[in-house]
Enzyme design. Structure first.
Site, PDB file in Angstrom:
ATOM      1  N   LYS A  66       0.844  -1.204   0.000  1.00 15.46           N
ATOM      2  CA  LYS A  66       0.000   0.000   0.000  1.00 15.46           C
ATOM      3  C   LYS A  66       0.874   1.246   0.000  1.00 15.46           C
ATOM      4  CE  LYS A  66      -3.879  -2.268   2.187  1.00 15.46           C
ATOM      5  NZ  LYS A  66      -4.451  -2.768   3.440  1.00 15.46           N
ATOM      6  N   GLN A 110      -4.825  -1.452   9.598  1.00 19.15           N
ATOM      7  CA  GLN A 110      -4.742  -2.794   9.004  1.00 19.15           C
ATOM      8  C   GLN A 110      -5.364  -3.834   9.947  1.00 19.15           C
ATOM      9  OE1 GLN A 110      -3.413  -3.525   5.837  1.00 19.15           O
ATOM     10  NE2 GLN A 110      -4.274  -5.546   6.250  1.00 19.15           N
ATOM     11  N   ASP A 133     -11.336   2.874   3.995  1.00 21.86           N
ATOM     12  CA  ASP A 133     -11.747   1.462   3.914  1.00 21.86           C
ATOM     13  C   ASP A 133     -13.272   1.349   3.819  1.00 21.86           C
ATOM     14  OD1 ASP A 133      -9.896  -0.570   3.744  1.00 21.86           O
ATOM     15  OD2 ASP A 133      -9.514  -0.687   5.903  1.00 21.86           O
TER      16      ASP A 133
END
Ligand code: NDP
Length: 311
Positions: A66, A110, A133
């Site tokens: 990422k 994460q 997200d």
């Protein structure tokens, strides 16, 4: 869908291959171009902060990738690593710091998190406008209620990537029968909402669904997000259907080796489907590319300027 709708191109056992790797590369290119324009015209450099707690090897790989792709798109990347033993309070303090930082437009914590931390509490602490997200209840609610403008949701990356592949392949999805197998908050449920918003007739199937093969055979669009290797068989697929395989499962390939397979028995399904995503190289590469696109969207909304159309 009739098989005559399948364009010339790479095919597998009759079905056209939906090349997520190529689409994701194109999307990253559009993101990079949008970032360059934002920098030049608005003096705005979108920034993505990723927080990793602990040393889970798979999570470390995701976070590295990422960060790399964020920088390649011309954006700022902020990586924050916390010890595996970090308390929930420590992580919440980090989220609060990132919420308040004007250089950070997107925040991703994460998952999975260590057992001493409740992931729902942490997700709820992220500013919904920075929740790239799309897991915050505000974004889930905005997706469900079809919010527009300032009320438009940030949409979870994997299902949004699946929708982009479907629209690229099929164009207008209106009136198609869509079956989503799986009802998780990160894939199945948002996928179903997105397809409903495209005016599909949507069925959400799960572990208690009766006669799942028959339900799947009714699908013009079949999305498998189950986490069970090669569960969806060829005779579950309606001839000509478009099959999106979200599953990523590592199985024993003999001789001490492993290989990745999806939730769909690929060869069997490809013999019947009109188009299908491979694993790897289908949905997988879309997730980070959409994350970058979501970060650009979030940065524009925070700056009060129209977000570019990237999908
Ligand atoms: P979850 O485990 O959270 O959800 C799985 C869903 O599948 C549940 O709703 C469950 O039903 C349903 N299910 C399980 N067994 C069956 C069965 N036998 N028949 C019908 N339905 C069943 O998984 P996720 O949604 O997080 O992920 C699904 C897959 O997608 C995984 O392989 C994961 O690795 C992959 N994935 C890939 C991503 C990417 O490409 N970047 C990103 C995210 C996930 P119930 O609710 O009844 O238990």
């Amino acid at each position: 869908m009739s098989s005559t709708a399948v364009p010339a191109g790479e095919t597998q056992g009759g079905a056209a291959l939906i090349d997520g790797k190529a689409f994701a590369a194109g999307l990253r290119g559009r993101v990079a171009a949008a970032v360059e324009k934002l920098k030049a015209e608005q003096g705005l450099t979108p920034g993505l902060a990723v927080v990793l707690v602990g040393e889970d090897p798979a999570s470390q790989v995701y976070v590295r990738s990422k960060g790399k792709q964020t920088l390649e798109a011309g954006m700022n990347s902020f990586e924050h690593k916390l010890d595996a033993s970090a308390s929930q309070e420590t992580l919440l303090a980090k989220v609060a710091e990132l919420n308040a930082d004007p250089a950070v437009h997107g925040i991703l914590v994460q998952l999975p998190l260590p057992p001493q931390i409740d992931s729902q509490t942490v997700i709820a602490a992220i500013d919904p406008d920075k929740d790239v997200d799309g897991f915050h209840v505000i974004n889930a609610g905005r997706l469900m209620t079809g919010g527009k403008g300032a009320e438009a949701p940030l949409v979870p990356c994997t299902p949004l990537g699946c929708l982009m592949l479907l629209k690229d392949r099929l164009g207008d999805l209106s009136g198609l029968n869509a079956v989503v197998v799986g009802r998780s908050n990160i894939v199945g449920k948002p996928m179903a909402q997105l397809l409903l918003a495209e005016s599909c007739t949507v069925t959400v199937a799960h572990s208690r669904t009766k006669d799942l093969p028959a339900v799947c055979r009714g699908a013009d669009i079949l999305v498998a997000a189950v986490g069970r290797p090669e569960m969806v068989k060829g005779d579950w697929v309606k001839p000509g259907a478009t099959v999106i395989d979200v599953g990523i499962n590592r199985i024993d390939a003999g001789g001490g080796k492993t290989r990745l397979v999806g939730d769909v028995a690929f060869d069997e399904a490809a013999a019947v489907a009109g188009a299908i995503t491979p694993v790897p190289g289908g949905v997988g590469p879309m997730t980070i590319a959409v994350l970058l696109a979501n970060t650009v969207t979030a940065a524009c909304r925070q700056a009060g300027i129209p977000a570019p159309e990237l999908g």
